[in-house]
Design an enzyme around this catalytic site. Structure first.
Site, PDB file in Angstrom:
ATOM      1  N   ASP A  97       0.851  -1.190   0.000  1.00 50.68           N
ATOM      2  CA  ASP A  97       0.000   0.000   0.000  1.00 50.68           C
ATOM      3  C   ASP A  97       0.888   1.243   0.000  1.00 50.68           C
ATOM      4  O   ASP A  97       1.880   1.322   0.731  1.00 50.68           O
ATOM      5  CB  ASP A  97      -0.928  -0.001   1.228  1.00 50.68           C
ATOM      6  CG  ASP A  97      -2.072   0.976   1.071  1.00 50.68           C
ATOM      7  OD1 ASP A  97      -3.226   0.526   0.931  1.00 50.68           O
ATOM      8  OD2 ASP A  97      -1.812   2.203   1.081  1.00 50.68           O
ATOM      9  N   ILE A  98       0.518   2.234  -0.805  1.00 51.23           N
ATOM     10  CA  ILE A  98       1.331   3.447  -0.950  1.00 51.23           C
ATOM     11  C   ILE A  98       1.256   4.328   0.303  1.00 51.23           C
ATOM     12  O   ILE A  98       2.130   5.166   0.525  1.00 51.23           O
ATOM     13  CB  ILE A  98       0.867   4.227  -2.211  1.00 51.23           C
ATOM     14  CG1 ILE A  98       1.966   5.109  -2.743  1.00 51.23           C
ATOM     15  CG2 ILE A  98      -0.405   5.005  -1.951  1.00 51.23           C
ATOM     16  CD1 ILE A  98       1.692   5.666  -4.138  1.00 51.23           C
TER      17      ILE A  98
ATOM     18  N   ASN B 118     -12.763  -3.431   2.655  1.00 51.19           N
ATOM     19  CA  ASN B 118     -13.664  -2.281   2.743  1.00 51.19           C
ATOM     20  C   ASN B 118     -14.625  -2.330   1.561  1.00 51.19           C
ATOM     21  O   ASN B 118     -14.184  -2.449   0.409  1.00 51.19           O
ATOM     22  CB  ASN B 118     -12.856  -0.980   2.697  1.00 51.19           C
ATOM     23  CG  ASN B 118     -11.955  -0.812   3.915  1.00 51.19           C
ATOM     24  OD1 ASN B 118     -12.244  -1.320   4.983  1.00 51.19           O
ATOM     25  ND2 ASN B 118     -10.848  -0.103   3.734  1.00 51.19           N
TER      26      ASN B 118
ATOM     27  N   GLY C 152     -15.833   2.283   3.813  1.00 59.61           N
ATOM     28  CA  GLY C 152     -14.622   3.077   3.640  1.00 59.61           C
ATOM     29  C   GLY C 152     -13.881   2.789   2.343  1.00 59.61           C
ATOM     30  O   GLY C 152     -12.708   3.134   2.210  1.00 59.61           O
ATOM     31  N   GLN C 153     -14.573   2.188   1.370  1.00 60.79           N
ATOM     32  CA  GLN C 153     -13.906   1.870   0.107  1.00 60.79           C
ATOM     33  C   GLN C 153     -13.711   3.136  -0.714  1.00 60.79           C
ATOM     34  O   GLN C 153     -14.640   3.925  -0.896  1.00 60.79           O
ATOM     35  CB  GLN C 153     -14.749   0.848  -0.692  1.00 60.79           C
ATOM     36  CG  GLN C 153     -14.057   0.382  -1.965  1.00 60.79           C
ATOM     37  CD  GLN C 153     -14.801  -0.768  -2.646  1.00 60.79           C
ATOM     38  OE1 GLN C 153     -15.916  -1.117  -2.261  1.00 60.79           O
ATOM     39  NE2 GLN C 153     -14.172  -1.351  -3.658  1.00 60.79           N
TER      40      GLN C 153
ATOM     41  N   HIS D 191     -10.111  -5.270  -3.401  1.00 60.27           N
ATOM     42  CA  HIS D 191      -8.778  -5.438  -2.811  1.00 60.27           C
ATOM     43  C   HIS D 191      -8.922  -5.864  -1.361  1.00 60.27           C
ATOM     44  O   HIS D 191      -9.782  -5.351  -0.641  1.00 60.27           O
ATOM     45  CB  HIS D 191      -7.937  -4.166  -2.910  1.00 60.27           C
ATOM     46  CG  HIS D 191      -8.626  -2.928  -2.418  1.00 60.27           C
ATOM     47  ND1 HIS D 191      -9.582  -2.264  -3.147  1.00 60.27           N
ATOM     48  CD2 HIS D 191      -8.494  -2.232  -1.260  1.00 60.27           C
ATOM     49  CE1 HIS D 191     -10.017  -1.222  -2.473  1.00 60.27           C
ATOM     50  NE2 HIS D 191      -9.372  -1.175  -1.306  1.00 60.27           N
TER      51      HIS D 191
ATOM     52  N   HIS E  39      -7.012  -5.637   2.093  1.00 61.77           N
ATOM     53  CA  HIS E  39      -5.910  -5.038   2.852  1.00 61.77           C
ATOM     54  C   HIS E  39      -5.357  -6.115   3.780  1.00 61.77           C
ATOM     55  O   HIS E  39      -6.134  -6.835   4.439  1.00 61.77           O
ATOM     56  CB  HIS E  39      -6.416  -3.904   3.758  1.00 61.77           C
ATOM     57  CG  HIS E  39      -6.886  -2.682   3.049  1.00 61.77           C
ATOM     58  ND1 HIS E  39      -6.094  -1.572   2.864  1.00 61.77           N
ATOM     59  CD2 HIS E  39      -8.085  -2.378   2.505  1.00 61.77           C
ATOM     60  CE1 HIS E  39      -6.784  -0.629   2.239  1.00 61.77           C
ATOM     61  NE2 HIS E  39      -7.997  -1.098   2.007  1.00 61.77           N
TER      62      HIS E  39
END
Ligand code: AMP
Ligand code: ZN
Length: 113
Positions: free
Chosen positions: A31-32, A86, A92-93, A99, A101
């Site tokens: 994750d960035i 999410n 909270g998407q 994806h 997390h």
């Protein structure tokens, strides 16, 4: 592929990412904006907007198996980690390409915010 989808563009390598694993079904990359010492995402190669659109037990299984395999490779299998999907606004998407997390390297809190 959805050309306006960020994670489709990561899947096609049009946008770079630090890949941790990939196979015919899924890709794992960091994750960035990590929310834990280790935080990576697992996505299907094919565009699926969210968990609501998943209609394949194989795809769901491949996603979770890669989450666990990379968590193990990152040294988190014994200490533990959290897998989160999410889904839509209340979940909270923000990126509408499915994806998972995977977060670890510290103790997680419960309940989540
Ligand atoms: P969500 O809010 O559940 O949809 O998660 C989207 C995640 O994608 C967030 O944790 C972002 O930090 C992450 N993200 C956004 N852009 C990138 C990128 N270019 N490379 C890696 N992760 C990204
Ligand atoms: Zn996509």
């Amino acid at each position: 592929m959805a050309t306006d989808c960020l994670f489709c563009r990561i899947a096609s390598a049009e946008i770079p990412a630090e890949r941790l694993a990939e196979n015919a079904h899924c890709i794992a990359f960091r994750d960035i904006n990590p929310q834990a010492p280790t935080h990576f995402l697992v996505i299907p190669r094919e565009h699926v907007a969210s968990l609501n659109q998943v209609d394949s037990a194989q795809l769901a299984g491949e996603l979770l198996l890669m989450a666990a395999a990379v968590a193990k490779a990152e040294g988190m299998a014994e200490s533990g980690y959290r897998v989160v999907l999410n889904t839509n606004a209340d979940g909270g998407q923000t990126v509408y390409h499915l994806h998972a997390h995977v977060l670890g390297g510290r103790a997680m809190h419960w309940p989540p915010g």
